[in-house]
Design a protein around this motif. Structure first.
Motif: not given
Length: 429
Positions: A366-367, A377-380, A401-402, A414-416
């Protein structure tokens, strides 16, 4: 004075020239005017246009006067060169808007002040032509038998769609451009991609037949990467010179990801760094080669977007990947900062979120979607399940995962997504 032919040859620009000795003598004896045409099919040029742009810049640096000819008239017809199907015809308004965008971008590489370079638009003369006089005065000099042997026409004639009559006129119109520029600006040299050889030779022949004067041509090779891919194409599409289409940071990263085998060649083609420095790069490897990629990325970004944006992009890369050691004797003419770069960048996409937003945790898929790293969300979910999702450099094992307060490092998360797409969440108390 060094002959510009030697510079262009040494740096890898030249594929073919007409009248080799006469051209060399011509460029040695006087300051000349040369031109390249740019197709206004979009409001931005892309990395694939850099070879002609840089060649005009080299001509100017050697004291010659470049003309950037924007095809406001021929853009209404469409160039069949290198195409297996007819280009979409543009409206007059489309072309006019695109011309404005191209002029702004070309001005970053070429100095148009004090008549040192000229921006011309072939709509100024092509849209005023009277058809019957044009056929009598210009069309009579062209042999259909010779025209259909040109590579640009043969590809289309052999295609399923065939070659339209409107496109068949393109070679005549481009040749007429050359004649018109010779009359207006004493321009006797046309340059262009290898697919333009037939059009350039047609212009040279027309000038000889109509005015009895000599003219010259230079073509550039099609630039491909070491892997054989067309230069400037990525999985995400074209790499644009317009910051709205390709951000300076993404532009910088495109060059950082250059294949090891291409670094020296691209430094020669796409920067103005001295060749004695560039040649040394061909002998290095490992960490020094990665440092050379950073310098390549900085110099190309500086030319396209300016010094400040290049420094911002470099600082962003340092923030994401850590600082690279840049030896002082590696491409020393570069203006890249060689000290410690600040990690307080603003060019990597980011937003602020309160710390308590993560108290109960947020599902990682979701993030990723909420911050725009994926379209849905599906692509994530698919990205993370395939091993392409990271938090603070750690690969996520489960799509649900939370992400919690435990993932906050130095008030940041940091998200990648994949190798190249980053997003930074700044935490505020």
């Amino acid at each position: 004075m060094t002959n510009v032919i030697d510079i262009l040859t040494e740096r890898g620009f030249i594929e073919q020239t007409t009248h080799d000795k006469e051209l060399r003598d011509y460029l040695s004896a006087e300051k000349v005017t040369c031109y390249i045409g740019f197709d206004p099919t979009a409001s931005s040029l892309h990395v694939g246009s850099l070879v002609p742009i840089m060649s005009l810049a080299h001509m100017q640096r050697c004291g010659h006067r470049p003309i950037a000819l924007v095809g406001g008239g021929t853009g209404l017809v469409g160039d069949p060169s290198g195409k297996t199907e007819m280009r979409k015809l543009l409206t007059v308004e489309d072309v006019a808007n695109n011309v404005l965008g191209l002029k702004e971008q070309l001005s970053r590489f070429i100095d148009f002040s004090d008549n040192r370079a000229i921006m011309a638009n072939n709509a100024d003369w092509l849209t005023e032509l009277a058809y019957i006089p044009f056929l009598r005065d210009i069309g009579r000099h062209f042999s259909v038998n010779r025209m259909i042997k040109a590579e640009s026409y043969k590809m289309r004639i052999d295609s399923e769609e065939g070659l339209s009559f409107i496109e068949f006129n393109y070679m005549v119109l481009q040749a007429y451009d050359f004649l018109e520029l010779r009359k207006r600006y004493d321009c006797c040299l046309q340059m262009g991609g290898s697919d333009q050889w037939g059009n350039i030779v047609a212009g040279i022949d027309l000038i000889r037949r109509v005015d009895g004067e000599n003219a010259f041509g230079i073509t550039f090779p099609l630039i491909t990467t070491a892997s054989g891919a067309k230069m400037g194409k990525t999985a995400a599409g074209a790499v644009w010179l317009d910051a709205e289409r390709t951000s300076p940071y993404d532009y910088f990263q495109f060059w950082v990801n250059t294949d090891d085998r291409d670094v020296g060649r691209f430094l020669a083609l796409f920067t103005f760094l001295p060749m004695d420095e560039v040649r040394r790069v061909e002998k290095i490897e490992g960490a020094d080669l990665n440092a050379a990629k950073s310098i390549l990325a900085f110099e190309t970004t500086r030319l396209a977007h300016g010094e400040e944006e290049a420094k911002n992009a470099y600082q962003s890369a340092v923030s994401m990947f850590g600082a690279r050691q840049l030896p002082g004797n590696l491409l020393p003419s570069s203006t890249i900062p060689r000290g410690s770069a600040s990690s307080d960048d603003q060019t990597v996409p980011q937003l602020e979120m309160p710390a308590d937003a993560f108290n109960d945790g947020v599902p990682c898929f979701k993030l990723f979607h909420e911050v725009g790293l994926t379209e849905s969300s599906g692509a994530a979910r698919r990205l993370i399940q395939q091993g392409g999702g990271y938090v603070n450099g750690r690969r996520l094992e489960k799509f649900d995962e939370m992400i919690t307060s435990n993932d906050i490092n130095d008030m940041e998360i940091l998200l990648r997504a994949g190798k190249k797409k980053f997003f930074k969440i700044r935490i505020k108390n």
